[in-house]
Scaffold this motif. Structure first.
Motif, short mmCIF file in Angstrom:
data_model
loop_
_atom_site.label_atom_id
_atom_site.label_comp_id
_atom_site.label_asym_id
_atom_site.label_seq_id
_atom_site.Cartn_x
_atom_site.Cartn_y
_atom_site.Cartn_z
N ILE A 128 48.25 54.54 78.99
CA ILE A 128 48.14 54.72 77.61
C ILE A 128 48.43 56.18 77.38
CG2 ILE A 128 46.90 54.36 75.47
CD1 ILE A 128 45.08 52.30 77.05
N THR A 129 49.24 56.77 76.68
CA THR A 129 49.27 58.31 76.19
C THR A 129 49.50 58.41 74.90
OG1 THR A 129 51.66 58.14 76.55
CG2 THR A 129 50.32 59.04 78.56
N GLY A 130 48.88 59.54 74.33
CA GLY A 130 49.18 60.05 73.02
C GLY A 130 47.78 59.30 71.94
N ALA A 131 46.84 59.01 72.77
CA ALA A 131 45.66 58.20 71.91
C ALA A 131 44.60 58.95 71.57
CB ALA A 131 45.10 56.91 72.67
N GLU A 132 44.72 60.32 71.90
CA GLU A 132 43.53 61.14 71.56
C GLU A 132 43.80 61.77 70.02
OE1 GLU A 132 45.84 62.02 74.21
OE2 GLU A 132 44.32 60.93 75.53
N ILE A 133 43.45 60.74 69.07
CA ILE A 133 43.97 61.02 67.72
C ILE A 133 42.68 60.65 67.01
CG2 ILE A 133 45.43 61.05 65.95
CD1 ILE A 133 47.59 59.60 67.71
N GLU A 134 42.33 61.29 66.05
CA GLU A 134 41.14 61.01 64.79
C GLU A 134 41.62 59.41 64.53
OE1 GLU A 134 38.48 62.36 64.13
OE2 GLU A 134 37.66 61.05 62.56
N GLY A 135 40.50 58.73 64.43
CA GLY A 135 40.94 57.22 63.76
C GLY A 135 41.42 56.21 65.07
N VAL A 136 41.41 56.61 66.18
CA VAL A 136 41.91 55.52 67.45
C VAL A 136 40.70 55.21 67.89
CG1 VAL A 136 43.27 54.95 69.38
CG2 VAL A 136 44.15 56.84 67.60
N PHE A 137 40.26 53.85 67.72
CA PHE A 137 39.59 53.27 68.45
C PHE A 137 39.54 52.35 69.63
CE2 PHE A 137 38.35 54.00 63.90
CZ PHE A 137 37.04 54.74 63.89
N HIS A 138 39.02 52.57 70.84
CA HIS A 138 39.39 52.04 71.96
C HIS A 138 38.52 50.40 71.80
CE1 HIS A 138 40.35 55.29 74.59
NE2 HIS A 138 40.34 55.97 73.23
N ALA A 139 39.50 49.44 72.36
CA ALA A 139 39.03 47.95 72.40
C ALA A 139 39.08 47.81 73.90
CB ALA A 139 39.93 47.24 71.50
N GLY A 140 40.07 47.88 74.34
CA GLY A 140 40.55 47.25 75.76
C GLY A 140 40.78 48.31 76.76
N THR A 141 40.16 49.36 76.93
CA THR A 141 40.86 50.45 77.81
C THR A 141 39.79 50.97 78.93
OG1 THR A 141 39.73 52.18 76.44
CG2 THR A 141 41.66 51.67 75.73
N GLU B 267 32.50 48.37 68.58
CA GLU B 267 31.50 49.25 69.10
C GLU B 267 31.99 50.71 68.89
OE1 GLU B 267 32.35 46.16 70.63
OE2 GLU B 267 30.68 45.26 69.60
N HIS B 268 32.94 51.02 69.34
CA HIS B 268 33.62 52.48 69.18
C HIS B 268 33.35 52.76 67.79
CE1 HIS B 268 36.92 55.42 70.14
NE2 HIS B 268 35.77 56.14 69.81
N ALA B 269 33.69 52.08 66.81
CA ALA B 269 33.68 52.32 65.23
C ALA B 269 32.34 52.60 65.10
CB ALA B 269 34.41 51.32 64.35
N LEU B 270 31.44 51.67 65.35
CA LEU B 270 29.85 51.58 65.15
C LEU B 270 29.17 52.94 65.72
CD1 LEU B 270 28.96 47.79 65.76
CD2 LEU B 270 28.76 49.05 63.51
N ALA B 271 29.69 53.22 66.78
CA ALA B 271 29.20 54.32 67.64
C ALA B 271 29.44 55.61 66.90
CB ALA B 271 29.26 54.47 69.13
N TRP B 272 30.87 55.56 66.49
CA TRP B 272 31.42 56.89 65.72
C TRP B 272 30.64 57.08 64.41
CZ3 TRP B 272 34.22 56.06 61.10
CH2 TRP B 272 34.80 57.24 60.65
N ALA B 273 30.34 55.92 63.85
CA ALA B 273 29.83 56.21 62.40
C ALA B 273 28.45 56.52 62.54
CB ALA B 273 30.04 55.02 61.74
N LEU B 274 27.78 56.06 63.49
CA LEU B 274 26.17 56.53 63.98
C LEU B 274 26.21 57.96 64.29
CD1 LEU B 274 25.43 53.19 65.81
CD2 LEU B 274 24.30 54.20 63.35
N SER B 275 27.06 58.43 65.08
CA SER B 275 27.38 59.67 65.61
C SER B 275 27.43 60.69 64.19
CB SER B 275 28.27 59.99 66.68
OG SER B 275 29.77 60.06 65.93
N ARG B 276 28.01 60.33 63.15
CA ARG B 276 28.12 61.01 62.03
C ARG B 276 27.11 61.24 60.96
NH1 ARG B 276 33.95 61.34 60.21
NH2 ARG B 276 33.26 60.58 58.17
N ASP B 277 26.11 60.20 61.22
CA ASP B 277 24.95 60.27 60.46
C ASP B 277 24.06 61.26 60.81
OD1 ASP B 277 22.49 59.73 59.24
OD2 ASP B 277 22.49 57.43 59.70
N PRO B 278 23.73 62.14 59.77
CA PRO B 278 23.01 63.45 60.20
C PRO B 278 21.51 63.03 60.77
CG PRO B 278 23.38 63.32 58.00
CD PRO B 278 24.14 62.18 58.40
#
Ligand code: AMP
Ligand code: GLY
Length: 415
Positions: free
Chosen positions: A341-354, A14-25
């Motif tokens: 969890i630390t260091g996860a604020e990176i492009e391409g990191v999708f949250h599953a169980g956080t 769902e994080h990936a779906l929301a991310w990809a949708l947010s990039r749709d102009p």
């Protein structure tokens, strides 16, 4: 224009779906129910019980959503898509009846038989005697599957007859089937109930340990494309699996609208369906959407409104993407929760169980905690990019497989 989209679910998919949708102009607003700390960076989270169709439908109405995308299997099987559709809102996701393709393995087998789709020979067993007879009919390795939903953990493949018998007894109704050898492929196809549009293939790593050892999980990593796949694989799967299944579901008056996921084994005797899922796979979705160039909102809306036939084919980036899952200590048997969890604020990191604790510190809250995606021109580069990111993330007790896409990167290298 699909202005407002509501994504239902809480995981990495769902994080990936929301991310990809947010990039749709063409997409103006992305909402997620309930989402997680990762999705709040690409949209607005809403607390709601996603198994409660009336509650999800009410939220969709309140948001004036143009499109609702239901991610996980449990709400689909529970009829959440039906409840939203009843409000006149376009939904990407099958009805409860059509989601039975995933909700019952016995139903999936029945549809495949009716549609002439190649799959493992199987017996549906309820009693211990039936199970024992089926195990002896097919011989080892034994494959025993819980009939119902089990979050990727209802299947055992074992040479130990006693373990097969006790898994069958624990599940009640089971499918016992012929063992399929050969590599596995995940093929996703969008369906509007009539027409289909296939994704490029991906491969998922189901076992918890390196070298495909240990118990099955929801998936420990994935990559796309598959340099070793036979050419024309996608077309063959669409022709022999996806389209016949979609046609059979329509013929029965329960059209399949959403994502049909065929888990396939490429055996010596030819391609066979291992399982159907009625939704995007996790973690394959994360690398696939990383490579997808077609704006996601438009194509999901086309599937949801019966106009996939007018949509151009999907466009893909020429490179590769590799996803590595960071799992919590104890996964899959008894994942430990609450670790920082630390260091996860990176492009391409999708949250599953956080989750966030009372001090707004990011903590683990599930078995699969993060899915880390690397992209590159080649699988080797994508792999390297993913593992560089993984090394920057700290989760006490967390672990991951170090061999995701390793063999495929070697094959690519030898071409
Ligand atoms: P499923 O939930 O049906 O996809 O099963 C989970 C995993 O178990 C699959 O991805 C395969 O790795 C394995 N599996 C399932 N069915 C078979 C089979 N008939 N033969 C060999 N492995 C299987
Ligand atoms: N990747 C396996 C699944 O989503 O079921």
């Amino acid at each position: 224009m699909t202005q407002t989209v509501l994504v239902v679910g809480t995981g990495g998919r769902e994080h990936a779906l929301a991310w990809a949708l947010s990039r749709d102009p063409e997409v103006g607003e992305v909402h997620i129910a309930p989402g997680n700390p990762g999705t709040s960076a690409v949209g607005t989270n809403h607390q709601v019980n996603i198994l409660d169709g009336a509650a999800v439908a009410a939220l969709a109405v309140e948001l004036a959503a143009d499109l609702v995308v239901v991610g996980p299997e449990a709400p689909l099987v529970a009829g959440v898509a039906d409840a939203v559709r009843a409000q006149g809102i376009a939904v990407f996701g099958p009805s409860a009846a059509a989601a039975q393709l995933e909700g019952s393995k016995a139903f999936a087998k029945e549809i495949m038989a009716a549609a002439g789709v190649p799959t493992a020979a199987a017996r549906v067993c309820v009693t211990a005697d039936e199970a024992a007879a089926a195990l002896d009919e097919f011989g080892a390795p034994y494959v025993v599957k819980d009939d119902g939903l089990a979050a990727g953990k209802g299947v055992i493949v074992t040479n130990d007859r006693a373990a097969a018998i006790s898994h069958a007894a624990a599940c009640g109704k089971v499918i016992i089937e012929e063992y399929l050898d050969g590599p596995e492929v995940s093929l996703f196809a969008l369906s509007d109930g009539v027409k289909v549009l296939a994704f490029e293939p991906a491969q998922d790593f189901k076992r918890v340990g390196n070298g495909d050892t240990g118990p099955n999980t929801g998936g420990m990593g994935a990559y796309t494309p598959l340099p070793w796949a036979p050419s024309g694989l996608t077309e063959e799967v669409v022709r022999t699996v996806i389209q016949p299944t979609v046609d059979e579901m329509r013929r029965r008056g329960t059209p399949f609208v959403g994502l049909l996921y065929a888990g396939l084994a490429l055996t010596r005797k030819g391609m066979r369906v291992v399982e159907f899922n009625a939704r995007f796979g996790d973690p394959e979705t994360q690398p696939l959407l990383t490579r997808l160039k077609t704006p996601l909102g438009g194509v999901l809306a086309a599937a949801a409104t019966g106009s996939l036939g007018e949509h151009p084919p999907l466009e893909w980036g020429s490179g590769a993407a590799v996803a590595v899952v960071i799992a919590a200590a104890g996964y899959p048997e008894s994942p430990r929760k609450g670790d920082p969890i630390t260091g996860a604020e990176i492009e391409g990191v999708f949250h599953a169980g956080t989750a966030l604790d009372d001090d707004d510190q990011l903590i683990s809250a599930g078995g699969r905690v993060l899915t880390v995606v690397g992209a590159g021109d080649t699988l080797a580069q994508a792999r390297q990019a993913a593992y560089v990111k993984v090394a920057q993330i700290k989760l006490p007790g967390g672990f991951y497989r170090t061999d995701i896409a390793a063999k495929a990167a070697e094959i690519e290298d030898n071409e």
